[in-house]
Design a protein around this motif. Structure first.
Motif, PDB file in Angstrom:
ATOM      1  N   GLY A  26      -2.373   5.602  -0.483  1.00  0.00           N
ATOM      2  CA  GLY A  26      -3.435   4.662  -0.145  1.00  0.00           C
ATOM      3  C   GLY A  26      -3.818   3.769  -1.306  1.00  0.00           C
ATOM      4  O   GLY A  26      -4.846   3.081  -1.246  1.00  0.00           O
ATOM      5  N   VAL A  33       0.885  -1.175   0.000  1.00  0.00           N
ATOM      6  CA  VAL A  33       0.000   0.000   0.000  1.00  0.00           C
ATOM      7  C   VAL A  33       0.917   1.217   0.000  1.00  0.00           C
ATOM      8  O   VAL A  33       1.755   1.371   0.896  1.00  0.00           O
ATOM      9  CB  VAL A  33      -0.927   0.024   1.229  1.00  0.00           C
ATOM     10  N   VAL A  82      -3.706   0.477  -3.420  1.00  0.00           N
ATOM     11  CA  VAL A  82      -3.539  -0.915  -2.991  1.00  0.00           C
ATOM     12  C   VAL A  82      -3.017  -1.736  -4.163  1.00  0.00           C
ATOM     13  O   VAL A  82      -3.704  -1.877  -5.184  1.00  0.00           O
ATOM     14  CB  VAL A  82      -4.877  -1.476  -2.480  1.00  0.00           C
ATOM     15  N   GLU A 100      -7.031   2.237   0.353  1.00  0.00           N
ATOM     16  CA  GLU A 100      -6.733   1.596   1.632  1.00  0.00           C
ATOM     17  C   GLU A 100      -7.816   1.918   2.649  1.00  0.00           C
ATOM     18  O   GLU A 100      -8.333   1.033   3.352  1.00  0.00           O
ATOM     19  CB  GLU A 100      -5.382   2.082   2.140  1.00  0.00           C
TER      20      GLU A 100
END
Length: 257
Positions: free
Chosen positions: A182, A178, A184, A237
């Motif tokens: 944020g 991550v 992923v 995230e």
């Protein structure tokens, strides 16, 4: 081979945060004052060897041959785990033998590895081999030491990113990293459908982040070559509550969704 007029490059990666990397840099510069030090990341999730391996793999390929990569994400520091030097594709890696170095090394060529002999550990802090063992080793390598001078050749411990399991209507994958936005990153290198559903939410399949609307979740192939779930102007995230190591199920959606 590096010309004598060129300054050696040493990259640094760790899970140490803001304090301890300076001590590693001091240990390097005390031995190789002219080295060019480049930080890859020091915010790897604590003790997450796999996330560190991914970050190192994503970055190392963009440095020139002759670069020394010092990487320390080391839950086993002070135990019987080995320290190693790895050479691959004209690059050299130094750090713990826990798989951290191997994905990056394999992405550049065929790795060869040598154990760092225990004599190099004498007097080292049992909790900070990054400063007392690996940083001096990196400085020595940047100054021309041969990897084979550190100890006998070994077979290093492996670490695999794994791969997503894909069927006609679903894909099961694992979060490997991550980033600071944020976003992923998962262990898939393709997006098999035009419409992707995650946790009941439609992910726009996009080439760029800007193709999505404000706060819209999307999925794209990132600059690292892996599938990446993002939210334009937000955090995937946070939206999905995901962290490295989580398993996720992506489903094929209908184009009308």
């Amino acid at each position: 081979m590096q010309r004598s007029s060129e300054r050696s490059i040493i990259t640094l990666l760790s899970d140490f945060g803001s304090l301890y990397p300076a001590q590693m840099k001091g240990a390097i510069l005390s031995r190789a004052r002219d080295a060019v030090l480049v930080d890859i990341a020091h915010d790897v999730p604590p003790q997450d060897v796999r996330a560190g391996a991914f970050a190192l793999m994503a970055a190392a390929r963009h440095f020139p041959a002759g670069t020394v990569h010092l990487a320390v994400v080391d839950p086993g520091v002070g135990t019987g785990r080995l320290g190693i030097v790895v050479e691959s594709g004209g690059h050299t890696f130094v750090g713990p033998d826990n798989g951290l170095l191997i994905p990056a090394a394999r992405s550049l060529g065929v790795p060869e590895a040598w154990m760092i002999d225990q004599v190099f550990f004498e007097g080292a802090s049992p909790t900070f081999h990054g400063r007392d063992v690996f940083a001096p080793a990196a400085a020595a390598l940047a100054s021309g030491a041969a990897p084979s001078s550190f100890g006998p050749r070994i077979s290093p411990k492996e670490l695999q990113m794994g791969s997503a399991e894909i069927s006609e209507d679903w894909m099961e994958a694992e979060v490997v990293y991550v980033d600071g936005f944020g976003n992923v990153i998962i262990n898939a290198t393709e997006i098999p459908w035009d419409v992707v559903i995650l946790a009941g939410r439609r992910l726009m399949r996009a080439r760029t982040y800007a193709e999505a609307g404000p706060d819209e979740p999307l999925i794209t192939i990132g600059s690292h070559g892996f599938a990446e779930i993002a939210v334009r102007g937000g955090s995937a995230e946070g939206l999905f509550g995901l962290a490295p190591g989580d398993r996720i199920l992506l489903e094929r959606g209908n184009c009308s969704e």
